[in-house]
Design an enzyme around this catalytic site. Structure first.
Site, PDB file in Angstrom:
ATOM      1  N   GLU A   1      -3.944  10.834  10.274  1.00 29.68           N
ATOM      2  CA  GLU A   1      -3.037  11.439   9.296  1.00 29.68           C
ATOM      3  C   GLU A   1      -2.455  12.750   9.823  1.00 29.68           C
ATOM      4  O   GLU A   1      -3.157  13.570  10.401  1.00 29.68           O
ATOM      5  CB  GLU A   1      -3.774  11.694   7.980  1.00 29.68           C
ATOM      6  CG  GLU A   1      -2.861  12.175   6.871  1.00 29.68           C
ATOM      7  CD  GLU A   1      -3.603  12.431   5.566  1.00 29.68           C
ATOM      8  OE1 GLU A   1      -2.936  12.499   4.527  1.00 29.68           O
ATOM      9  OE2 GLU A   1      -4.839  12.573   5.601  1.00 29.68           O
TER      10      GLU A   1
ATOM     11  N   ARG B   1       0.839  -1.207   0.000  1.00 26.42           N
ATOM     12  CA  ARG B   1       0.000   0.000   0.000  1.00 26.42           C
ATOM     13  C   ARG B   1       0.870   1.251   0.000  1.00 26.42           C
ATOM     14  O   ARG B   1       1.066   1.900  -1.016  1.00 26.42           O
ATOM     15  CB  ARG B   1      -0.967  -0.007   1.198  1.00 26.42           C
ATOM     16  CG  ARG B   1      -2.125   0.990   1.044  1.00 26.42           C
ATOM     17  CD  ARG B   1      -1.788   2.429   1.409  1.00 26.42           C
ATOM     18  NE  ARG B   1      -1.392   2.588   2.804  1.00 26.42           N
ATOM     19  CZ  ARG B   1      -0.982   3.736   3.328  1.00 26.42           C
ATOM     20  NH1 ARG B   1      -0.858   4.819   2.558  1.00 26.42           N
ATOM     21  NH2 ARG B   1      -0.614   3.813   4.593  1.00 26.42           N
TER      22      ARG B   1
END
Length: 497
Positions: A136, A6
Site C-alpha cells: 500500500e 473489491r
C-alpha cells in the site's frame, strides 16, 4: 486481474448485493475471460461474507477457485480464519509500501512489520491458502523512501508468495515515473512477479498502466467502467483496447466483444452511470457528429481508426443536429430504409439544422416525423394518434386516466388506474391494445431531464427505452409537463411499432 467487486465497490454510494456479485463474477471469468478477480475485503460485513461464499462455491464447481482473490490484513490470523470459512483460496495481503504509512499509521519499525507479515504468510500457507502481497502507498514509497521499499522487497523475495502487487494507492504517478519505478524493480528482482494497480486521480490510470507494461510488469489491475475510490481505477475496456492496438506482442485472454455488454450490466447493478464520452463503452464514442466526417466515412473510411465499434459488439452512429451534413442524414435514412431525392434531402437537412440551433435533440427515430412534416407527405403516416386524455391525481386516491386514441382511423376509449399518472396512462393503453389482439413493447428505461438551472416551467425531455423482443429502441418527448412529454414519447413508439 479485475477488482471491480473489491476496489470498484469502494466507489462512493455503490454496494452490490450477494446475487449481483455472483453474477458479475461469473461474467468476468466466463464471458469476459479475465485471468483473476478480486471479489471482496475480508471482515467487512456478514453480507460480504455471504457474497464471497456464493462466489467460491460456484468457482469450486467450475474449476476457477484459484482465480478468485480476497483482500486481507495483517491481523493475527483473523483474515485467514475468515478466508477459510468463506472458502477462498487466494489472499491479497495488505501491507505498508511506504515508510510514511508504516511510521504514522502503524507506528512500527520495518522489522516488526516484516515479522508480522511473515507470520501471516506462514499461517495462510499452512491452511492451504496462496498469498499475494499488496504494498500500500508503494508509489509514494518509491518517491520518498526507496530504501525502505528495497528492504521490504528483499524480505518478500524469500517468502513463499505468488505475486507482489504494486498499487499507486493515491493515483499520484505520472507515466514517466510508472515506467522508471517498475523497470527498476524488474531489473533488481528478476525472479519476482509484479502486478501494477493504477488509480486515476490525474486521469492517467490507463497511461500509467501502459507504461508499466512497457517497463516489463507481469500483471495489471483494472475495473469495469473505471470504478473505484475517488476518481476510480484504470478502466478495463480502455486498457484492453490500448494493449491490443499499441502492444502487438502482448496478448490477453479478455474477449473484446463482451466489454460493452458487461459494462452496461455493471452500470445497471451499481447505479454508477457511464459518461457518454467514456472511451470504448460510452454512448457517444462511436457516433460521428460533423457532416464532413460522415462524408469521409463514405469515401474510403477516411475518419475511421482502429477502434472499430464491431470489435466491442457495437455499431457506428451518425448524430443529427446543427453540425449534420447531407452524408450524416443519408446514413441515418439508409438505416431506416428510406430514400429521398436530392431536393427532399436538402429540405430535411435544413430542418434538422434549424432544430439543432434550438438545441433540440434529433434522433434517427425522429426522422420519419421530420420527413413527414417537411415534405407534407403521407408516405409515413401517423397510424396511431392520441386524441384526448384526462389525467387525475388526488390525495388518498389512486391516479387515473381516461384515454381516447385513434388506431388506423378507429376510435377507442378506456379508463384505468395506476401507481402514477403515466402508469395509469400505460395501463389504459395496454387494455386497448390487448382488446385489439396486440401487445406493447416492454419499457426498459425512463429518463427525464431539464436544462441546467431550469425553472418550474422549463421544457422537460423524457427519454424512454423500449424493447420489442427483437431490439431496443429509444423515443423522446418534449413538453413543459413531464407526464405529457412521456405521453409524446409513447405516441412516437406506437407509430414506430
Amino acid at each position: 486481474m479485475d477488482t471491480t467487486l473489491r476496489d470498484g465497490e469502494q466507489t462512493s454510494g455503490v454496494s452490490f448485493s450477494a446475487a449481483e456479485k455472483l453474477h458479475i463474477a461469473q461474467l468476468l471469468l466466463t464471458e469476459l475471460k479475465v485471468d483473476r478477480i478480486e471479489v471482496a475485503s475480508a471482515r467487512v460485513s456478514q453480507g460480504e461474507f455471504e457474497a464471497v461464499k456464493k462466489i467460491t462455491e460456484w468457482a469450486e464447481q467450475n474449476n476457477a477457485i484459484d482465480r478468485v482473490e480476497v483482500l486481507t490484513f495483517v491481523d493475527g490470523g483473523t483474515s485467514v480464519d475468515w478466508m477459510q470459512k468463506a472458502g477462498a483460496k487466494v489472499m491479497n495481503l495488505l501491507t505498508k509500501g511506504s515508510l510514511n504509512h508504516l511510521q504514522f499509521q502503524l507506528k512500527k519499525t520495518p522489522e516488526q512489520h516484516f515479522s508480522e507479515i511473515a507470520a501471516t504468510i506462514s499461517l495462510a500457507i499452512s491452511k492451504g491458502i496462496k498469498v499475494n502481497v499488496y504494498l500500500e502507498d508503494w508509489s509514494n514509497g518509491m518517491r520518498n523512501s526507496k530504501e525502505y521499499v528495497y528492504q521490504f522487497l528483499d524480505f518478500l523475495t524469500i517468502q513463499p508468495i505468488q505475486r507482489i502487487l504494486l498499487p499507486d494507492t493515491l493515483g499520484v504517478l505520472n507515466p514517466a515515473e510508472s515506467f522508471e519505478f517498475i523497470a527498476d524493480l524488474i531489473q533488481r528482482y528478476p525472479k519476482s512477479h509484479f502486478d501494477f494497480h493504477a488509480h486515476n486521480d490525474y486521469d492517467l490510470g490507463t497511461a500509467n498502466a501502459l507504461e508499466a507494461v512497457g517497463a516489463g510488469v507481469h500483471g495489471l489491475h483494472v475495473t469495469v467502467n473505471g470504478m473505484g475510490e475517488r476518481a476510480g481505477n484504470a478502466p478495463l475496456a480502455s486498457v484492453i483496447a490500448c494493449l491490443k492496438d499499441f502492444y502487438k506482442d502482448i496478448e490477453t485472454s479478455v474477449v473484446e466483444e463482451s466489454l460493452f455488454s458487461v459494462s452496461k450490466l455493471v452500470e445497471t447493478f451499481s447505479g454508477f452511470r457511464i459518461p457518454v464520452n467514456k472511451p470504448v463503452v460510452g454512448e457517444n464514442v462511436f457516433t460521428q457528429t460533423a457532416g464532413i466526417h460522415a462524408d469521409g466515412d463514405k469515401k474510403n473510411n477516411l475518419y475511421f481508426n482502429d477502434l472499430m465499434p464491431e470489435r466491442f459488439g457495437r455499431i457506428r452512429k451518425y448524430a443529427l443536429g446543427k453540425m449534420s451534413g447531407k452524408a450524416n442524414i443519408e446514413n441515418n435514412l439508409a438505416a431506416l430504409g428510406i430514400h429521398l431525392s436530392d431536393e427532399e434531402l436538402k429540405k430535411v437537412t435544413q430542418r434538422i439544422i434549424e432544430l439543432g440551433d434550438k438545441k433540440e435533440v434529433v434522433t434517427q427515430d425522429d426522422l420519419p416525423y421530420i420527413i413527414s412534416d417537411v415534405l407534407d407527405s403521407n408516405s409515413i403516416e401517423e397510424k396511431v394518434q392520441i386524441i384526448n386524455y384526462v389525467l387525475t391525481h388526488s390525495k388518498e386516491l389512486r391516479p387515473s386516466v381516461t384515454l381516447k386514441i385513434s388506431i388506423d382511423g378507429n376510435l377507442f376509449e378506456e379508463h384505468a388506474q395506476g401507481d402514477g399518472q403515466y402508469d395509469a396512462f400505460m395501463k389504459a393503453l395496454e387494455i386497448i391494445f390487448k382488446n385489439n389482439g396486440k401487445s406493447l413493447p416492454q419499457l426498459k428505461d425512463y429518463a427525464v431531464r431539464i436544462p441546467p438551472g431550469g425553472d418550474t416551467d422549463a421544457l422537460c425531455e423524457t427519454i424512454i427505452t423500449w424493447n420489442n423482443g427483437v431490439k431496443e429502441f429509444i423515443t423522446r418527448g418534449l413538453d413543459s409537463d413531464q407526464t405529457v412529454s412521456a405521453i409524446k414519447a409513447t405516441q412516437k413508439m406506437l407509430n414506430l411499432i
